[in-house]
Motif scaffolding. Structure first.
Motif, PDB file in Angstrom:
ATOM      1  N   PHE A   1     -19.362 -62.390 -25.011  1.00 54.76           N
ATOM      2  CA  PHE A   1     -20.514 -61.951 -25.809  1.00 54.76           C
ATOM      3  C   PHE A   1     -21.779 -62.686 -25.357  1.00 54.76           C
ATOM      4  N   LYS A   2     -22.819 -61.890 -25.065  1.00 55.08           N
ATOM      5  CA  LYS A   2     -24.067 -62.487 -24.551  1.00 55.08           C
ATOM      6  C   LYS A   2     -25.196 -62.432 -25.583  1.00 55.08           C
ATOM      7  N   GLY A   3     -24.847 -62.079 -26.806  1.00 56.03           N
ATOM      8  CA  GLY A   3     -25.877 -62.060 -27.848  1.00 56.03           C
ATOM      9  C   GLY A   3     -26.385 -60.673 -28.195  1.00 56.03           C
ATOM     10  N   TYR A   4     -25.848 -59.627 -27.518  1.00 58.19           N
ATOM     11  CA  TYR A   4     -26.365 -58.271 -27.739  1.00 58.19           C
ATOM     12  C   TYR A   4     -25.329 -57.383 -28.422  1.00 58.19           C
ATOM     13  N   ILE A   5     -25.706 -56.792 -29.520  1.00 57.75           N
ATOM     14  CA  ILE A   5     -24.847 -55.795 -30.179  1.00 57.75           C
ATOM     15  C   ILE A   5     -25.426 -54.429 -29.811  1.00 57.75           C
ATOM     16  N   PHE A   6     -24.630 -53.623 -29.121  1.00 56.51           N
ATOM     17  CA  PHE A   6     -25.176 -52.415 -28.496  1.00 56.51           C
ATOM     18  C   PHE A   6     -25.360 -51.240 -29.448  1.00 56.51           C
TER      19      PHE A   6
ATOM     20  N   THR B   1     -19.614 -63.173 -31.974  1.00 56.61           N
ATOM     21  CA  THR B   1     -20.343 -64.258 -31.300  1.00 56.61           C
ATOM     22  C   THR B   1     -19.376 -65.295 -30.709  1.00 56.61           C
ATOM     23  N   HIS B   2     -18.112 -65.292 -31.171  1.00 56.13           N
ATOM     24  CA  HIS B   2     -17.128 -66.236 -30.612  1.00 56.13           C
ATOM     25  C   HIS B   2     -16.398 -65.665 -29.396  1.00 56.13           C
TER      26      HIS B   2
ATOM     27  N   ALA C   1     -15.681 -47.302 -20.784  1.00 54.93           N
ATOM     28  CA  ALA C   1     -15.924 -47.149 -22.221  1.00 54.93           C
ATOM     29  C   ALA C   1     -16.179 -48.497 -22.905  1.00 54.93           C
ATOM     30  N   LEU C   2     -15.542 -49.534 -22.381  1.00 55.41           N
ATOM     31  CA  LEU C   2     -15.699 -50.845 -23.025  1.00 55.41           C
ATOM     32  C   LEU C   2     -17.134 -51.346 -22.978  1.00 55.41           C
TER      33      LEU C   2
ATOM     34  N   PHE D   1     -19.027 -54.425 -27.814  1.00 57.23           N
ATOM     35  CA  PHE D   1     -19.864 -55.153 -28.757  1.00 57.23           C
ATOM     36  C   PHE D   1     -20.757 -54.196 -29.548  1.00 57.23           C
ATOM     37  N   SER D   2     -20.126 -53.218 -30.146  1.00 57.95           N
ATOM     38  CA  SER D   2     -20.793 -52.302 -31.069  1.00 57.95           C
ATOM     39  C   SER D   2     -20.031 -52.335 -32.386  1.00 57.95           C
ATOM     40  N   ILE D   3     -20.686 -51.930 -33.458  1.00 61.61           N
ATOM     41  CA  ILE D   3     -20.030 -51.998 -34.774  1.00 61.61           C
ATOM     42  C   ILE D   3     -20.126 -50.653 -35.493  1.00 61.61           C
TER      43      ILE D   3
END
Ligand code: SF4
Length: 575
Positions: A339-344, A334-335, A287-288, A293-295
């Motif tokens: 995190f690789k720069g992608y928001i899923f 981003t910190h 699930a992670l 990295f989703s909002i």
């Protein structure tokens, strides 16, 4: 910060004991998408000492006893998915994978986890503090409901679990009120957003048909469900009660929705976006991959698809976070070392409901006898994608963010209705926020089946596809729509699936891959149709495919494959 899961961690914090222990059917994942993490954090922020026991061994007292007994209450949840949905396919076959269990093997979440965990607590802690149920399983089983897995009407889970209180819907306000009352030794009976058991019928409650009556008479069950469904808006809902055996289930009116400032605060808490190390050593949780990295930008949905329970869980009023709060969360991500720069994903139950609502609803509550989008868009709702457009543009400018995806489903009837910003929003998504494929959930193509589902007609799907293809070509991108479909929904026959197949191949130019057999989950209108084999609004009989072979044939007509997906994944986005 993670909440403690062992005595050593409690001691490190300098705590002598816990006020609240949360027990969950999921691994302990600290993310704003996970109810236990959110509830634990807001209690902590209010000054309570909270611990978490995830996926306890139910054969021994080892796990459930390891944090001692809480001072105020136990909070029990089956996890992010109803345990029967997590453990079985629509064909009632065992699922072998679980996205919320370390290592992915589905061996830690018991069937009817809410009941099993409550019993486990009672076995090892006699005369303990109140057991408070919460989460999606408890919320949707809070009243008499059709249970597909045993094919019968069951009582409220509050009775079967022999628990004290059930928190339904979004639990922040109710849980804080409960903790405060329990700390003060005060009466709980008027706390909003909870269900309780009473010996007598409360004088101020609207009485729904009894459990006995709804078991005996399908029309009484329909009456009960209408009464239950209508009383879910915090501005208008009445207190409800239902006789179950000799006592009464009492459902207080829903908790008031969080304001935007309160929502922003919930999402600003310091989530680790990771599994607690105690559980991480047992393996990764799938699930992670999608939620880390989703909002989440908003809650609630007025789509009211009949197979979906969001209306009675999150509510029909959309509440959204400020753009500043969402942009700040992206900045914090981003910190993160991974995190690789992608928001899923940036979205909610439906991606494009962010930033606007019906003024009448906000002032007076949802209309009791009218839906916002079905059978057609209500003219009072002023659809406006401008805020979401602005939000996406701001997110792209956050330093360290390379790409932001919109993975939540887009409701195309809303997009087509927005003359001012609809095309601009779609162009933005097509140009910057898809990974080559955009998911849409028409669910079917035959208008009479779509009408049973509460979904828009197939004409709007074709118009959306036309615009998507035109805009994709205009930005020189080769990208496609992925269509999610449902087989064997009440009212759907094999002929309907054959027509779906023809529509898909001739008009959509595809062979649909994503076809799920309908699962009658608790407390939805579609499940009511499945059980009663009636249209709940006209009471006319409807065809319902109940045989496994027939359901498989419906799916096979379109895909050539039988069965349903076997992974207990994050619930599929609807739109
Ligand atoms: S007035 Fe229309 S948009 Fe507003 S709540 Fe009622 S049905 Fe929905």
């Amino acid at each position: 910060m993670f909440l403690p899961t062992t005595q050593e961690e409690i001691q490190k914090l300098g705590w002598d004991a816990l006020d609240v222990i949360l027990v969950s059917g999921d691994s302990y994942i600290d993310s704003p998408y996970i109810g236990v993490a959110v509830i634990g954090k807001i209690l902590l922020q209010a000054g309570y000492r909270v611990g978490v026991i995830a996926q306890p061994d139910v054969q021994s007292g080892q796990d459930i006893s390891r944090l001692g007994e809480p001072r105020l209450f136990w909070g029990v949840t089956a996890g992010s998915v109803d345990s029967l949905v997590a453990n079985y396919t629509a064909s009632r076959k065992k699922r072998w994978n679980d996205d919320y269990t370390p290592g992915g093997l589905n061996e830690r979440r018991p069937d009817r986890a809410t009941i099993v965990y409550s019993n486990l607590i009672r076995r090892y802690f006699k005369d303990t503090v109140p057991i408070v149920l919460g989460g999606i399983e408890a919320s949707l089983r809070r009243i008499a409901h059709y249970d597909f897995w045993s094919d019968r009407i069951r009582r409220s889970v509050l009775f079967d679990a022999k628990a004290d209180v059930l928190v339904y819907g979004m639990g922040e306000r109710a849980v804080l009120a409960l903790a405060e009352r329990l700390r003060a030794g005060a009466d709980l009976r008027d706390v909003r957003g909870i269900c309780l058991i009473a010996a007598e019928k409360p004088a101020d409650a609207l009485e729904l048909p009894s459990y006995e009556a709804v078991c005996a008479d399908k029309n009484a069950f329909i009456d009960m469900f209408h009464g239950f469904y209508k009383n879910n808006d915090p501005l208008t809902a009445k207190k409800l009660c239902q006789k179950q055996d000799t006592r009464y289930l009492v459902q207080n009116p829903p908790a008031e929705y969080l304001s935007q400032a309160e929502l922003d605060k919930v999402y600003a808490l310091d989530y680790e976006r990771a599994q607690h190390p105690y559980y991480a050593r047992l393996g990764d949780v799938k699930a992670l991959e999608t939620i880390r990295f989703s909002i989440p930008t908003h809650r609630g949905c007025y789509g009211e698809c009949n197979f979906c329970a969001i209306a009675v869980h999150e509510g029909r009023t959309v509440r959204w976070r400020s753009q500043e709060s969402v942009v700040a969360e992206a900045g914090q991500m981003t910190h993160h070392p991974d995190f690789k720069g992608y928001i899923f994903d940036v979205g909610g139950p439906t991606a494009n409901m962010y930033g606007y609502e019906c003024d009448k609803k906000l002032a007076h509550g949802s209309c009791p006898a009218k839906r916002c989008l079905s059978p057609e868009l209500c003219p009072v709702l002023k659809v406006d994608h401008s805020q979401q457009l602005a939000l996406l543009r701001r997110l792209r400018k956050v330093g360290g963010v390379k790409k932001v995806f919109v993975a939540s489903g887009i409701r195309y009837d809303l997009l087509l209705a927005d003359q001012a910003y609809g095309d601009a929003y779609l162009l933005e998504v097509v140009s910057h926020h898809t990974s080559g494929q955009l998911k849409v959930a028409p669910e079917h193509t035959e208008d009479h089946v779509l009408s049973r589902m509460g979904k828009p007609g197939s004409g709007q799907l074709l118009e959306f596809k036309r615009r998507f293809d035109t805009l994709s070509r205009s930005v020189r991108k080769k990208q496609y729509l992925t269509y999610y479909m449902i087989a064997a929904h009440p009212g759907c026959s094999e002929q309907d699936m054959q027509r779906l197949k023809i529509f898909a191949s001739q008009k959509l130019k595809i062979n649909p891959e994503q076809v799920q057999i309908f699962t009658p989950t608790p407390s939805t209108y579609s499940s009511l149709m499945y059980y009663t084999e009636m249209d709940p609004f006209t009471r006319q009989p409807i065809f319902v495919e109940k045989g496994l072979a027939g359901k498989n044939r419906q799916k096979q007509i379109v895909t050539g494959r039988a069965g349903a997906q076997v992974r207990a994944s994050k619930p599929r986005r609807k739109a």
